[in-house]
Design an enzyme around this catalytic site. Structure first.
Site, short mmCIF file in Angstrom:
data_model
loop_
_atom_site.label_atom_id
_atom_site.label_comp_id
_atom_site.label_asym_id
_atom_site.label_seq_id
_atom_site.Cartn_x
_atom_site.Cartn_y
_atom_site.Cartn_z
N ASP A 210 43.50 43.26 40.07
CA ASP A 210 44.43 42.61 40.93
C ASP A 210 45.59 42.66 40.11
OD1 ASP A 210 42.24 41.34 42.23
OD2 ASP A 210 41.75 39.73 41.00
N LYS B 66 47.99 46.70 42.58
CA LYS B 66 47.69 48.06 43.26
C LYS B 66 48.07 48.36 44.60
CE LYS B 66 43.48 47.90 41.98
NZ LYS B 66 43.26 46.41 41.29
N HIS C 41 42.89 43.89 48.15
CA HIS C 41 44.41 44.58 47.82
C HIS C 41 45.61 44.01 48.97
CE1 HIS C 41 42.55 48.38 45.60
NE2 HIS C 41 42.28 47.28 45.22
N GLY D 128 58.07 39.97 43.32
CA GLY D 128 57.69 39.07 44.34
C GLY D 128 56.39 39.96 45.05
P1 GDP Z 1 45.38 44.44 43.85
O1 GDP Z 1 43.87 44.01 43.94
O2 GDP Z 1 45.70 45.03 42.31
O3 GDP Z 1 45.91 44.97 44.88
O4 GDP Z 1 46.04 43.21 43.58
P2 GDP Z 1 45.96 41.56 44.36
O5 GDP Z 1 46.31 41.92 45.97
O6 GDP Z 1 44.17 41.19 44.26
O7 GDP Z 1 46.56 40.47 43.45
C1 GDP Z 1 48.00 40.71 43.30
C2 GDP Z 1 48.50 39.48 43.89
O8 GDP Z 1 49.86 39.37 43.50
C3 GDP Z 1 48.71 39.55 45.33
O9 GDP Z 1 48.74 38.29 46.15
C4 GDP Z 1 50.16 40.14 45.58
O10 GDP Z 1 50.76 39.54 46.90
C5 GDP Z 1 50.83 39.63 44.72
N1 GDP Z 1 51.88 40.16 43.89
C6 GDP Z 1 52.03 41.57 43.73
N2 GDP Z 1 53.09 41.81 42.97
C7 GDP Z 1 53.82 40.91 42.85
C8 GDP Z 1 54.83 40.47 42.23
O11 GDP Z 1 55.78 41.46 41.69
N3 GDP Z 1 55.13 39.23 42.08
C9 GDP Z 1 54.68 38.33 42.71
N4 GDP Z 1 55.06 36.99 42.71
N5 GDP Z 1 53.60 38.74 43.31
C10 GDP Z 1 52.94 39.77 43.44
P1 IMO Z 2 40.59 44.75 42.77
O1 IMO Z 2 40.48 46.00 43.40
C1 IMO Z 2 39.23 41.67 40.05
C2 IMO Z 2 34.90 41.68 38.94
C3 IMO Z 2 34.25 40.51 39.45
C4 IMO Z 2 33.17 40.65 38.30
C5 IMO Z 2 32.78 41.99 38.12
C6 IMO Z 2 31.73 42.66 38.71
O2 IMO Z 2 41.21 43.76 43.96
O3 IMO Z 2 41.55 44.71 41.75
P2 IMO Z 2 31.29 43.52 41.20
O4 IMO Z 2 31.10 42.46 42.36
O5 IMO Z 2 32.30 44.47 41.37
O6 IMO Z 2 29.78 43.69 40.68
O7 IMO Z 2 31.78 42.54 40.01
O8 IMO Z 2 34.01 42.77 38.60
N1 IMO Z 2 35.64 42.38 40.30
C7 IMO Z 2 36.97 42.25 40.25
N2 IMO Z 2 37.89 41.66 39.73
N3 IMO Z 2 39.56 42.49 40.95
C8 IMO Z 2 38.80 43.23 41.71
O9 IMO Z 2 39.22 44.33 42.54
C9 IMO Z 2 37.35 43.22 41.35
N4 IMO Z 2 36.20 43.79 41.69
C10 IMO Z 2 35.28 43.18 40.95
O10 IMO Z 2 34.92 39.34 39.43
O11 IMO Z 2 33.80 40.05 37.10
MG MG Z 3 42.59 42.45 44.20
#
Ligand code: GDP
Ligand code: IMO
Ligand code: MG
Length: 430
Positions: free
Chosen positions: A13, A16, A41, A416
């Site tokens: 999270d 990416k 994502h 953001g």
């Molecule tokens: P990923 O799994 O690595 O793709 O990340 P996620 O989408 O799960 O979580 C990242 C969160 O942060 C999402 O809600 C994005 O919209 C938000 N986000 C990404 N970059 C930024 C940033 O620079 N600032 C803020 N405020 N939010 C961001």
């Molecule tokens: P992205 O790609 C954050 C965590 C789960 C749990 C552990 C194992 O959005 O960054 P699983 O269901 O994979 O067997 O769970 O891994 N987990 C993540 N945490 N971001 C993710 O993906 C995750 N995918 C799995 O919360 O701790």
């Molecule tokens: Mg994520």
């Protein structure tokens, strides 16, 4: 021509999806190489939010072809739902824009049932999985009991394969966990329409990528999860069931290591984690809750609150090492505005001694103490800033400090969620 792996440097999270969407503008191909719909994502383009779980984050860039690589585990019904959601948002994905590797393994109903049954049996020792069947699906793959995407398209072979593997899974479900068995006929029936729709997307993808690379077309490899959820390099056993590190891109996309030229690690300007396991810099207090509220730190896949804490330098140094990271993108810098002084976890101590590396395994990592440095914060809103020189001086100092400590250049800063909310920076700028 650079072929870049984008990899999570923390516990997932990190943003990416946003960075891949941004870089995909300059790429012809985006390939997911591991994980499954445990990933969430998030892309925000022209103010509209799209959360992707299986479809690679290049899909909103019209010039980009996306590949779900052989290393991904695919729940076919979930993929179709995601394609329907994208279509409803005005992004219809045709088979010439998305290729589903015929060698990718399938997540089937017993994987979901086993994942959930095991987690509830573990009680307070649970991993905190996403409940999407990821672990059991990878277990079957490595145990040579799995089914692959290609198997969907031969109805007779599919039925006989399911007949082979189902009894063992049902025994576990019923005898070990007291759950209801999965019905063979129901699985076969439910897969028929799914197979019909997915057939057009399914192709072997390795040669496509091989030829594309030979033509000089840029390939972006999109990691899911993060370095410390890697089954080898993470906080085992509180990890996911795949290799999440950059090297996994080769096996999971079917390219050789010589194809990859750059590895961009993505880290938040602080740290979050969903699920159980050690978190040395965790803020289990009001400040942690403030970061969660300001940063909207709730899981994109499960909606669970994310645990929040300070930036952890030893972790990042370790991530540089195991990924061969060539640069770092730092996201969510805007979230730190107005927090007051900012702490950075600089060193780990174990039994009073400073240790160089992140200790292997969850137990030892759970015992480390962290030495912090306190840096001045800033109160200005960063969300509209687009130039490095317009950032508050204390914010620039924070970024330059992290760059110096982590040891790789930071060229991209997130301020953001939107595609446009980035600052490009000359490494070494202060
Ligand atoms: P990923 O799994 O690595 O793709 O990340 P996620 O989408 O799960 O979580 C990242 C969160 O942060 C999402 O809600 C994005 O919209 C938000 N986000 C990404 N970059 C930024 C940033 O620079 N600032 C803020 N405020 N939010 C961001
Ligand atoms: P992205 O790609 C954050 C965590 C789960 C749990 C552990 C194992 O959005 O960054 P699983 O269901 O994979 O067997 O769970 O891994 N987990 C993540 N945490 N971001 C993710 O993906 C995750 N995918 C799995 O919360 O701790
Ligand atoms: Mg994520």
């Amino acid at each position: 021509m650079s072929n870049i792996v984008v990899v999570g440097a923390q516990w997932g999270d990190e943003g990416k999806g946003k960075v891949v969407d941004l870089l995909a503008e300059q790429s012809k191909w985006v390939v997911r190489y591991q994980g499954g719909n445990n990933a969430g994502h998030t892309l925000v383009v022209e103010g509209r939010k799209v959360v992707l779980h299986l479809v690679p984050s290049g899909i909103l860039q019209p010039g980009c072809t996306c590949v779900i690589g052989n290393g991904v585990v695919v729940n076919p019904a979930v993929l179709l739902e995601e394609l329907d959601e994208l279509a409803a948002l005005g992004h219809k994905v045709s088979p010439d824009r998305l290729i589903l590797s015929s060698e990718a393994h399938l997540i089937l109903p017993w994987h979901l049932a086993l994942d959930r049954a095991r987690e509830s049996a573990l009680g307070d020792k649970r991993i905190g999985t996403t409940g999407k069947g990821i672990g059991p699906a990878y277990e079957d793959k490595v145990g040579r009991r799995g089914l692959r995407v290609a198997d969907l398209f031969d109805r007779d072979a599919l039925a006989s394969r399911i007949r082979e593997v189902l009894p063992d899974n049902n025994r576990r479900l019923t005898e070990w966990y007291g759950e209801a068995p999965i019905e063979l006929e129901q699985v076969i029936e439910s897969l028929a329409p799914v197979a019909n729709r997915l057939r057009a997307y399914s192709r072997p993808s390795t040669r496509l990528l091989y030829e594309a690379n030979k033509r000089g077309e840029r390939i972006l490899f999109e990691g899911a999860q993060g370095t410390f959820l890697d089954v080898d390099h993470g906080t085992y056993p509180f990890v996911t069931s795949s290799n999440t590190v950059a090297g996994s891109a080769c096996a999971g996309a079917g390219v050789g290591p010589t194809v990859i030229t750059d590895v961009i690690g993505i880290a938040k300007a602080y740290c979050t984690r969903v699920g159980s396991g050690p978190f040395p810099t965790e803020l289990d207090n009001a400040l942690g809750e403030t970061i969660r509220a300001v940063g909207h730190e709730y899981g994109a896949t499960t909606g669970r609150p994310r645990r929040c804490g300070w930036f952890d330098v030893p972790m990042l140094r370790h991530a540089v090492m195991v990924n061969g990271m060539t640069e770092l993108a730092l996201t969510k810098l805007d979230v730190l505005s107005g927090l007051g002084p900012i702490q950075v976890g600089m060193r780990y101590r174990l039994g009073g001694d400073v240790i160089e590396d992140v200790p292997a395994g969850a137990a030892a990592l759970g015992r480390v103490e962290v030495d912090y440095d306190t840096l001045p914060g800033w109160s200005e809103d960063l969300s509209q800033v687009r130039a490095w020189s317009d950032l508050p001086v204390t914010c620039r100092y924070y970024v330059a400090t992290l760059e110096r400590e982590v040891g790789v250049p930071i060229r991209l800063l997130g301020v953001g969620p939107g595609r446009e909310s980035v600052i490009r920076r000359e490494p070494g700028s202060t």
